[in-house]
Motif scaffolding. Structure first.
Motif, PDB file in Angstrom:
ATOM      1  N   ARG A   1      -2.099   7.355   9.706  1.00  0.00           N
ATOM      2  CA  ARG A   1      -1.475   8.471   9.001  1.00  0.00           C
ATOM      3  C   ARG A   1      -0.646   7.971   7.829  1.00  0.00           C
ATOM      4  O   ARG A   1      -0.217   6.812   7.806  1.00  0.00           O
ATOM      5  CB  ARG A   1      -0.581   9.282   9.957  1.00  0.00           C
ATOM      6  N   SER A   2      -0.409   8.859   6.857  1.00  0.00           N
ATOM      7  CA  SER A   2       0.430   8.533   5.705  1.00  0.00           C
ATOM      8  C   SER A   2       1.370   9.685   5.438  1.00  0.00           C
ATOM      9  O   SER A   2       1.063  10.841   5.728  1.00  0.00           O
ATOM     10  CB  SER A   2      -0.433   8.245   4.465  1.00  0.00           C
ATOM     11  N   GLN A   3       2.543   9.366   4.855  1.00  0.00           N
ATOM     12  CA  GLN A   3       3.542  10.379   4.543  1.00  0.00           C
ATOM     13  C   GLN A   3       4.248  10.017   3.254  1.00  0.00           C
ATOM     14  O   GLN A   3       4.335   8.854   2.878  1.00  0.00           O
ATOM     15  CB  GLN A   3       4.554  10.498   5.691  1.00  0.00           C
TER      16      GLN A   3
ATOM     17  N   ALA B   1       6.467   1.230   3.261  1.00  0.00           N
ATOM     18  CA  ALA B   1       6.953   0.947   4.616  1.00  0.00           C
ATOM     19  C   ALA B   1       5.838   1.269   5.594  1.00  0.00           C
ATOM     20  O   ALA B   1       4.950   2.074   5.307  1.00  0.00           O
ATOM     21  CB  ALA B   1       8.203   1.767   4.936  1.00  0.00           C
ATOM     22  N   GLN B   2       5.882   0.612   6.766  1.00  0.00           N
ATOM     23  CA  GLN B   2       4.850   0.823   7.768  1.00  0.00           C
ATOM     24  C   GLN B   2       5.481   0.866   9.150  1.00  0.00           C
ATOM     25  O   GLN B   2       6.515   0.239   9.403  1.00  0.00           O
ATOM     26  CB  GLN B   2       3.790  -0.281   7.719  1.00  0.00           C
ATOM     27  N   THR B   3       4.867   1.646  10.032  1.00  0.00           N
ATOM     28  CA  THR B   3       5.277   1.748  11.424  1.00  0.00           C
ATOM     29  C   THR B   3       4.023   1.710  12.291  1.00  0.00           C
ATOM     30  O   THR B   3       3.108   2.511  12.064  1.00  0.00           O
ATOM     31  CB  THR B   3       6.045   3.057  11.693  1.00  0.00           C
TER      32      THR B   3
ATOM     33  N   SER C   1       4.328   4.915   4.956  1.00  0.00           N
ATOM     34  CA  SER C   1       5.159   5.652   4.000  1.00  0.00           C
ATOM     35  C   SER C   1       4.771   5.207   2.595  1.00  0.00           C
ATOM     36  O   SER C   1       4.737   4.000   2.304  1.00  0.00           O
ATOM     37  CB  SER C   1       6.648   5.392   4.264  1.00  0.00           C
ATOM     38  N   VAL C   2       4.502   6.165   1.710  1.00  0.00           N
ATOM     39  CA  VAL C   2       3.934   5.838   0.401  1.00  0.00           C
ATOM     40  C   VAL C   2       4.684   6.564  -0.707  1.00  0.00           C
ATOM     41  O   VAL C   2       5.340   7.589  -0.479  1.00  0.00           O
ATOM     42  CB  VAL C   2       2.430   6.224   0.346  1.00  0.00           C
ATOM     43  N   VAL C   3       4.591   5.996  -1.910  1.00  0.00           N
ATOM     44  CA  VAL C   3       5.040   6.637  -3.145  1.00  0.00           C
ATOM     45  C   VAL C   3       3.918   6.516  -4.161  1.00  0.00           C
ATOM     46  O   VAL C   3       3.028   5.672  -4.023  1.00  0.00           O
ATOM     47  CB  VAL C   3       6.341   6.005  -3.698  1.00  0.00           C
TER      48      VAL C   3
END
Length: 262
Positions: A213-215, A234-236, A251-253
């Motif tokens: 998933r990405s957010q 960032a990654q989880t 987590s992306v921008v």
């Protein structure tokens, strides 16, 4: 100036179409501030491109209707006066000015450029068959290690004797029990921070987990329509942890934003 004005309107239409497409992209991403700005630019450019032709057409229609009404009134009065000219055919309506071939060619080229730009922009975020397989050099060591581990496991299994279990008839109770669920796929989470979102997803798939998933790291809730336009910040879970289907969260921008590792 009259010779250049049609080409300037074609150029305004080209930029109006581009601004309209950018407004659609901002709507998909949920950035309503940029959406309003792009819509204002698009509205102004569309007015410059189509305003004068529309006004000229409406004025020409109004003149034709006024001429028809005047001719009808004159014919009615002549008919009442017994004038035979009232039975003659009315004069032809004025024809619209012809459109120059150069303007038509320029409009076709502008429309083609817009279509090609939109198709290429959409295609940048779509997966193809070659993307499903890892192609980067950093994926090769993981693949080689996996192949070596698989070969070693097969060799160990073939070297050990396989005990033969006695055949036991299943009881009635065991036949009524449901079959055990398949064990979830577990893989080692790779390090994908500062990578392109598409490349990061491919690397996680190469590790053995298909779904990640990405957010939006900015908190705006923007959708990642074109994966290659986003960067993982960032990654989880962290690299080296075990992960199953759906547990990897990136987590992306967008590229060019603050924190995109550039």
């Amino acid at each position: 100036m009259k010779q250049i004005a049609p080409y300037l309107r074609v150029l305004a239409g080209l930029f109006a179409a581009i601004c309209t497409w950018l407004a659609i992209v901002e709507l998909i991403n949920g950035d309503f501030g940029q959406l309003v700005v792009q819509l204002l630019f698009a509205a102004g450019l569309w007015y410059l491109a189509l305003g004068k032709p529309i006004r000229d057409h409406l004025a020409r229609v109004k003149v034709e209707q006024s001429g028809l009404a005047a001719r009808a009134q004159a014919g009615h009065e002549a008919f009442l006066a017994g004038d035979p000219a009232a039975f003659g055919p009315p004069p032809e309506a004025p024809k619209p000015p012809p459109v120059r071939k150069g303007v038509i060619v320029a409009s076709g080229i502008a429309a083609l450029l817009v279509v090609v730009g939109i198709v290429s922009d959409i295609g940048d975020g779509l997966d193809n068959e070659s993307d499903s397989a890892p192609t980067s050099a950093m994926n090769e060591p993981a693949s080689a290690a996996a192949r070596q581990a698989e070969t070693a496991g097969r060799a160990t299994m073939s070297a050990q004797p396989v005990p033969v279990a006695p055949v036991v008839a299943p009881s009635v109770e065991s036949t009524t029990q449901a079959a055990p669920a398949a064990a979830p796929v577990v893989a080692v989470m790779p390090s994908v921070v500062c990578m392109n979102l598409q490349a990061a997803q491919d690397m996680i798939q190469a590790a053995g987990v298909f779904f990640s998933r990405s957010q939006d790291a900015s908190g705006k809730g923007r959708a990642q329509v074109l994966d290659r336009n986003w960067v993982v910040v960032a990654q989880t879970p962290p690299a080296g942890s075990t992960v199953t289907e759906g547990e990897a969260v990136l987590s992306v921008v967008k590229e060019g934003e603050v924190g995109d590792c550039s």
